[in-house]
Write a protein that holds these residues in place. Structure first.
Motif, PDB file in Angstrom:
ATOM      1  N   PHE A  90      42.736  53.229  50.347  1.00  0.00           N
ATOM      2  CA  PHE A  90      41.290  52.992  51.131  1.00  0.00           C
ATOM      3  C   PHE A  90      41.002  51.416  50.881  1.00  0.00           C
ATOM      4  CE2 PHE A  90      41.886  57.380  50.022  1.00  0.00           C
ATOM      5  CZ  PHE A  90      41.724  57.882  51.083  1.00  0.00           C
ATOM      6  N   ASP A  91      39.759  51.302  51.375  1.00  0.00           N
ATOM      7  CA  ASP A  91      39.228  49.773  51.224  1.00  0.00           C
ATOM      8  C   ASP A  91      38.810  49.583  49.976  1.00  0.00           C
ATOM      9  OD1 ASP A  91      36.170  49.569  50.771  1.00  0.00           O
ATOM     10  OD2 ASP A  91      36.282  51.363  51.810  1.00  0.00           O
ATOM     11  N   HIS A  92      39.028  48.327  49.512  1.00  0.00           N
ATOM     12  CA  HIS A  92      38.583  47.879  48.268  1.00  0.00           C
ATOM     13  C   HIS A  92      37.731  46.507  48.457  1.00  0.00           C
ATOM     14  CE1 HIS A  92      42.396  45.502  48.353  1.00  0.00           C
ATOM     15  NE2 HIS A  92      43.043  46.545  48.550  1.00  0.00           N
ATOM     16  N   ILE A  93      36.908  46.376  49.658  1.00  0.00           N
ATOM     17  CA  ILE A  93      36.381  45.313  50.064  1.00  0.00           C
ATOM     18  C   ILE A  93      35.260  44.671  48.799  1.00  0.00           C
ATOM     19  CG2 ILE A  93      34.837  44.044  51.764  1.00  0.00           C
ATOM     20  CD1 ILE A  93      36.269  46.466  53.543  1.00  0.00           C
ATOM     21  N   PRO A  94      34.333  45.578  48.166  1.00  0.00           N
ATOM     22  CA  PRO A  94      33.471  44.986  47.031  1.00  0.00           C
ATOM     23  C   PRO A  94      34.103  44.587  46.020  1.00  0.00           C
ATOM     24  CG  PRO A  94      32.602  47.133  47.850  1.00  0.00           C
ATOM     25  CD  PRO A  94      33.899  47.124  48.573  1.00  0.00           C
ATOM     26  N   GLU A  95      35.482  45.139  45.723  1.00  0.00           N
ATOM     27  CA  GLU A  95      36.239  44.888  44.427  1.00  0.00           C
ATOM     28  C   GLU A  95      36.906  43.596  44.754  1.00  0.00           C
ATOM     29  OE1 GLU A  95      35.715  49.334  44.484  1.00  0.00           O
ATOM     30  OE2 GLU A  95      36.305  47.927  45.851  1.00  0.00           O
ATOM     31  N   PRO A 136      32.793  48.077  67.921  1.00  0.00           N
ATOM     32  CA  PRO A 136      34.096  48.371  67.290  1.00  0.00           C
ATOM     33  C   PRO A 136      34.210  49.114  66.083  1.00  0.00           C
ATOM     34  CG  PRO A 136      34.073  46.120  68.457  1.00  0.00           C
ATOM     35  CD  PRO A 136      32.666  46.717  68.335  1.00  0.00           C
ATOM     36  N   ARG A 137      33.253  48.692  65.142  1.00  0.00           N
ATOM     37  CA  ARG A 137      33.037  49.256  63.752  1.00  0.00           C
ATOM     38  C   ARG A 137      31.830  50.119  63.671  1.00  0.00           C
ATOM     39  NH1 ARG A 137      36.457  47.548  59.881  1.00  0.00           N
ATOM     40  NH2 ARG A 137      36.248  49.588  59.129  1.00  0.00           N
ATOM     41  N   ARG A 138      31.610  51.110  62.727  1.00  0.00           N
ATOM     42  CA  ARG A 138      30.654  51.697  62.352  1.00  0.00           C
ATOM     43  C   ARG A 138      29.620  51.102  61.665  1.00  0.00           C
ATOM     44  NH1 ARG A 138      31.757  56.872  58.361  1.00  0.00           N
ATOM     45  NH2 ARG A 138      29.760  57.298  58.818  1.00  0.00           N
ATOM     46  N   VAL A 139      28.393  51.473  61.447  1.00  0.00           N
ATOM     47  CA  VAL A 139      27.484  50.888  60.609  1.00  0.00           C
ATOM     48  C   VAL A 139      27.854  51.280  59.230  1.00  0.00           C
ATOM     49  CG1 VAL A 139      24.954  50.988  59.809  1.00  0.00           C
ATOM     50  CG2 VAL A 139      25.389  51.112  62.072  1.00  0.00           C
ATOM     51  N   GLY A 140      27.843  49.874  58.132  1.00  0.00           N
ATOM     52  CA  GLY A 140      28.209  49.989  56.959  1.00  0.00           C
ATOM     53  C   GLY A 140      29.549  49.277  56.756  1.00  0.00           C
ATOM     54  N   SER A 141      30.435  49.130  57.885  1.00  0.00           N
ATOM     55  CA  SER A 141      31.886  48.569  57.742  1.00  0.00           C
ATOM     56  C   SER A 141      31.447  47.291  57.156  1.00  0.00           C
ATOM     57  CB  SER A 141      32.342  48.359  58.987  1.00  0.00           C
ATOM     58  OG  SER A 141      32.665  49.486  59.688  1.00  0.00           O
ATOM     59  N   GLN A 142      32.391  46.749  56.434  1.00  0.00           N
ATOM     60  CA  GLN A 142      32.301  45.275  55.649  1.00  0.00           C
ATOM     61  C   GLN A 142      33.432  44.308  55.647  1.00  0.00           C
ATOM     62  OE1 GLN A 142      31.196  46.728  51.555  1.00  0.00           O
ATOM     63  NE2 GLN A 142      29.310  45.678  51.968  1.00  0.00           N
ATOM     64  N   LEU A 143      33.205  43.177  55.535  1.00  0.00           N
ATOM     65  CA  LEU A 143      34.327  42.447  55.545  1.00  0.00           C
ATOM     66  C   LEU A 143      33.893  41.329  54.387  1.00  0.00           C
ATOM     67  CD1 LEU A 143      36.382  40.295  56.780  1.00  0.00           C
ATOM     68  CD2 LEU A 143      34.450  39.195  58.077  1.00  0.00           C
TER      69      LEU A 143
END
Length: 329
Positions: free
Chosen positions: A10-15, A40-47
């Protein structure tokens, strides 16, 4: 980087952002805080963006990432958060698989400046421990905090967003979804790949090695243990669904009883109405209340008139999704 192996799928963006920051590269987190139209992306999606312009994740599926990176690098230099708004054109939206465009608002936060390093570290630790957290930021005052509770509906619905009538944004960080399938039968062979596409990390449990084998479930995690021991080791929480497919009370019931004593997200059991009636009797004799037993979805799946393993699997995924997004029936 993540310590929970489930996060690897899954995502590990904060990490990733925390690791870049601690390596001295600098890092910023960009979060979708609001959308209009067919975004295109839902609220809460991160980069996550490093000071070297490395990226992890997405806020738009590719439409505006370039502009966000430029803004994030400038925010890192200034040491302050900033809000961005982008219109996604119909042409750009079509390129990422949408019929029409939309508008997104993105919050960019430099780590260690706008977003405190210790707060991000606490969030990463909670994610590794499968503990839900809400990252709350007041865009008027700049105040930030992590909440472990107080956002029950948002946690259950996995829904980030602004608090009504305010400029306070709540970013929900739930543990990854898991699916424990007891019974490595034909339905499981159809269900497991569907569940993975739907965002679940599946585990197959069957003490019968002939059924629970790599040949039948290539590349999947298989536990040839008794189901009650297996689910005790895995752990059942509010982000874990349990599906019982063996038709055998010796295998299903012990796992079912453990699930009823947990806050398991979804509990579904295969069998006819008559079979479930006998199951209810056994559970009542074991001391479970009517409310406890009512948590079981049986016969399993939405009533789609499904015929055959694949269609039954579709009905199960549909019911799991309904419970996840709308709550128990």
């Amino acid at each position: 980087m993540p310590t929970d192996p489930n996060l690897d799928r899954f995502d590990h963006i904060p990490e990733t952002a925390l690791a870049w920051h601690r390596e001295g590269k600098g890092a910023a987190l960009a979060t979708v805080v609001e959308t209009w139209g067919s975004a295109p992306r839902r609220v809460g999606s991160q980069l996550a963006i490093s000071g070297d312009a490395e990226i992890e994740g997405s806020v738009s599926g590719g439409c505006v990432e370039g502009a966000v990176i430029v803004e994030a690098l400038e925010a890192l230099e200034e040491g302050a958060a900033r809000e961005l708004e982008f219109g996604v054109s119909d042409g750009d939206a079509f390129a990422v698989g949408l019929a029409c465009g939309g508008t997104i608002r993105v919050l960019v936060e430099p780590v260690g400046k706008a977003m405190p390093e210790d707060m991000l570290a606490d969030l990463v630790a909670a994610r590794a421990a499968r503990e839900p957290r809400a990252y709350v930021v007041d865009l008027e005052t700049g105040a930030r905090r992590l909440d472990a509770d107080g956002h029950e509906t948002r946690f259950r619905m996995d829904r980030s967003g602004f608090e009504e009538g305010s400029r306070t944004f709540v970013a929900i960080h739930n543990p990854p979804l898991r699916l424990v399938v007891v019974g490595a039968v034909h339905i499981a062979q159809a269900l497991v790949p569907m569940a993975r596409i739907a965002g679940y990390d599946p585990v197959i449990v069957d003490p019968r090695e002939t059924f629970g084998s790599d040949a039948r479930f290539p590349g999947e995690r298989i536990l040839n243990d008794w189901p009650d021991d297996a689910v005790a080791g895995i752990g059942l929480d509010g982000r874990t669904a349990l599906v019982l497919l063996t038709h055998d009370p010796k295998l299903d019931d012990p796992a079912l009883m453990r699930a009823l004593r947990s806050d398991c997200l979804y509990i579904g059991a295969l069998g006819s109405t008559r079979t479930h009636g006998k199951r209810v009797e056994r559970l009542a004799e074991a001391g479970f209340s009517e409310d406890d037993i009512a948590r079981i979805h049986a016969p399993i799946g939405l009533d789609l008139g499904a015929a055959g393993p694949a269609e039954i699997a579709v009905s199960i995924i549909a019911e799991m999704t309904q419970v996840l997004r709308k709550g128990a029936r």
